[in-house]
Scaffold this motif. Structure first.
Motif, PDB file in Angstrom:
ATOM      1  N   LEU A   9     -14.771 -64.687 -34.265  1.00 46.09           N
ATOM      2  CA  LEU A   9     -14.591 -65.892 -33.468  1.00 46.09           C
ATOM      3  C   LEU A   9     -15.961 -66.361 -32.992  1.00 46.09           C
ATOM      4  O   LEU A   9     -16.670 -65.620 -32.308  1.00 46.09           O
ATOM      5  CB  LEU A   9     -13.689 -65.619 -32.260  1.00 46.09           C
ATOM      6  CG  LEU A   9     -12.328 -64.948 -32.539  1.00 46.09           C
ATOM      7  CD1 LEU A   9     -11.534 -64.823 -31.242  1.00 46.09           C
ATOM      8  CD2 LEU A   9     -11.530 -65.722 -33.579  1.00 46.09           C
ATOM      9  N   VAL A  10     -16.322 -67.584 -33.350  1.00 50.01           N
ATOM     10  CA  VAL A  10     -17.652 -68.107 -33.039  1.00 50.01           C
ATOM     11  C   VAL A  10     -17.596 -69.055 -31.838  1.00 50.01           C
ATOM     12  O   VAL A  10     -16.834 -70.034 -31.844  1.00 50.01           O
ATOM     13  CB  VAL A  10     -18.253 -68.850 -34.247  1.00 50.01           C
ATOM     14  CG1 VAL A  10     -19.626 -69.414 -33.903  1.00 50.01           C
ATOM     15  CG2 VAL A  10     -18.347 -67.921 -35.462  1.00 50.01           C
ATOM     16  N   GLY A  11     -18.396 -68.754 -30.813  1.00 49.89           N
ATOM     17  CA  GLY A  11     -18.577 -69.671 -29.690  1.00 49.89           C
ATOM     18  C   GLY A  11     -17.317 -69.975 -28.906  1.00 49.89           C
ATOM     19  O   GLY A  11     -17.179 -71.078 -28.371  1.00 49.89           O
ATOM     20  N   VAL A  34     -14.630 -59.619 -33.767  1.00 45.68           N
ATOM     21  CA  VAL A  34     -16.045 -59.801 -33.459  1.00 45.68           C
ATOM     22  C   VAL A  34     -16.214 -61.144 -32.760  1.00 45.68           C
ATOM     23  O   VAL A  34     -15.723 -62.170 -33.247  1.00 45.68           O
ATOM     24  CB  VAL A  34     -16.921 -59.768 -34.737  1.00 45.68           C
ATOM     25  CG1 VAL A  34     -18.401 -59.868 -34.364  1.00 45.68           C
ATOM     26  CG2 VAL A  34     -16.656 -58.501 -35.541  1.00 45.68           C
ATOM     27  N   LEU A  35     -16.905 -61.156 -31.632  1.00 44.93           N
ATOM     28  CA  LEU A  35     -17.170 -62.383 -30.893  1.00 44.93           C
ATOM     29  C   LEU A  35     -18.638 -62.765 -31.061  1.00 44.93           C
ATOM     30  O   LEU A  35     -19.525 -61.983 -30.735  1.00 44.93           O
ATOM     31  CB  LEU A  35     -16.856 -62.191 -29.402  1.00 44.93           C
ATOM     32  CG  LEU A  35     -15.428 -61.733 -29.066  1.00 44.93           C
ATOM     33  CD1 LEU A  35     -15.295 -61.494 -27.568  1.00 44.93           C
ATOM     34  CD2 LEU A  35     -14.407 -62.752 -29.541  1.00 44.93           C
ATOM     35  N   VAL A  63     -21.808 -60.168 -30.649  1.00 41.84           N
ATOM     36  CA  VAL A  63     -23.118 -60.364 -31.274  1.00 41.84           C
ATOM     37  C   VAL A  63     -23.593 -61.789 -30.971  1.00 41.84           C
ATOM     38  O   VAL A  63     -22.815 -62.638 -30.535  1.00 41.84           O
ATOM     39  CB  VAL A  63     -23.074 -60.127 -32.798  1.00 41.84           C
ATOM     40  CG1 VAL A  63     -22.694 -58.691 -33.111  1.00 41.84           C
ATOM     41  CG2 VAL A  63     -22.100 -61.097 -33.461  1.00 41.84           C
ATOM     42  N   SER A  64     -24.853 -62.041 -31.242  1.00 37.85           N
ATOM     43  CA  SER A  64     -25.421 -63.351 -30.883  1.00 37.85           C
ATOM     44  C   SER A  64     -25.370 -64.362 -32.019  1.00 37.85           C
ATOM     45  O   SER A  64     -25.401 -65.572 -31.778  1.00 37.85           O
ATOM     46  CB  SER A  64     -26.867 -63.186 -30.414  1.00 37.85           C
ATOM     47  OG  SER A  64     -27.653 -62.554 -31.410  1.00 37.85           O
ATOM     48  N   THR A  65     -25.293 -63.899 -33.286  1.00 37.95           N
ATOM     49  CA  THR A  65     -25.295 -64.833 -34.417  1.00 37.95           C
ATOM     50  C   THR A  65     -24.235 -64.456 -35.439  1.00 37.95           C
ATOM     51  O   THR A  65     -23.820 -63.290 -35.546  1.00 37.95           O
ATOM     52  CB  THR A  65     -26.659 -64.847 -35.137  1.00 37.95           C
ATOM     53  OG1 THR A  65     -26.880 -63.556 -35.758  1.00 37.95           O
ATOM     54  CG2 THR A  65     -27.788 -65.149 -34.167  1.00 37.95           C
ATOM     55  N   LEU A  66     -23.805 -65.444 -36.210  1.00 41.00           N
ATOM     56  CA  LEU A  66     -22.845 -65.196 -37.278  1.00 41.00           C
ATOM     57  C   LEU A  66     -23.449 -64.302 -38.350  1.00 41.00           C
ATOM     58  O   LEU A  66     -22.757 -63.452 -38.929  1.00 41.00           O
ATOM     59  CB  LEU A  66     -22.391 -66.532 -37.891  1.00 41.00           C
ATOM     60  CG  LEU A  66     -21.390 -66.452 -39.037  1.00 41.00           C
ATOM     61  CD1 LEU A  66     -20.144 -65.688 -38.641  1.00 41.00           C
ATOM     62  CD2 LEU A  66     -21.030 -67.868 -39.520  1.00 41.00           C
TER      63      LEU A  66
END
Length: 241
Positions: A9-11, A34-35, A63-66
């Motif tokens: 899941l992104v952002g 994963v976020l 995590v900070s990036t895809l």
């Protein structure tokens, strides 16, 4: 195999969506969340909406990036509406489920979902091997995040159960990890620039099409090694010249 499926899941901006997505995953036997750069915490609302699946939300990797989220994955599929501006290999949900079962036997695979309001950026979509579009009613195609996670998780589970019943053999092909594919693209761009095939000031247009080509072709790990060897041989000849 289901343990190899990452739901990324992104952002995400609403904690309740994390909880609802966790519930959708657990119902279908998925547990690996994963976020990426979440804009909220896993709070009481997330726990409440998880409704018995709070363990998935609480244990989610952050995590900070895809790129970091999918670096070990051999297959990355982004959930997206069909785009007219970014042509990319598309899968139906049914095709997506079957691909995950075959390639997820031996290595991690990832389903990627974007932000609630804006989805995935073009750059993030280009990180994916394929895009998957849920064929909703065109007159009312409003799917929230948890619904999308539920729909695609269901397709993965159905394909998994079909494979168990039919005793499908796992794929014999060994595919490169995402980080290895990215190293190849970096190497290719470097050689293409050194040979003046692409303009150093504007490499993006050509490289985007090259990425699309290789993502569609899905080179196996051994084939990628051959391509890297060819690039190294070109560099060697350039250094002599």
């Amino acid at each position: 195999m289901l343990n190899n499926v990452k739901v990324v899941l992104v952002g995400t901006s609403h904690s309740g969506n994390i909880g609802s997505a966790a519930r959708a995953m657990k119902v279908m036997g998925l547990s690996n969340m994963v976020l990426v750069d979440p804009q909220c915490e896993v709070d009481e609302q997330a726990i409440a909406l998880a409704s018995g699946a709070s363990d998935i939300a609480l244990n989610a990797e952050v995590v900070s990036t895809l790129e970091e989220a999918v670096k070990e994955c051999v297959l990355v599929v982004g959930s997206s509406a069909r785009s007219r501006t970014l042509e990319w290999p598309m899968l139906t949900p049914r095709e997506c489920g079957k691909k995950f079962v075959v390639e997820g036997q031996q290595a991690p695979v990832a389903l990627v979902f974007g932000r609630e309001r804006t989805g995935l950026t073009n750059e993030e979509l280009q990180t994916c091997h394929y895009h998957v579009c849920i064929p909703a009613n065109p007159e009312y195609s409003s799917l929230n995040l948890a619904m999308a996670v539920q729909t695609l998780s269901y397709e993965v589970r159905v394909a998994y159960l079909d494979a168990e019943q039919a005793q499908y053999a796992p794929s014999e092909a060994e595919y490169p990890k995402h980080k290895e594919l990215e190293m190849f693209f970096e190497h290719l761009e470097k050689v293409a620039t050194e040979t003046q095939f692409i303009n150093q000031q504007q490499p993006g247009k050509v490289m985007n099409k090259v990425r699309r080509l290789f993502n569609r072709a899905r080179p196996e790990a051994q084939e990628l090694n051959i391509l890297r060897g060819m690039l190294s041989a070109i560099e060697k000849q350039l250094s002599k010249g």
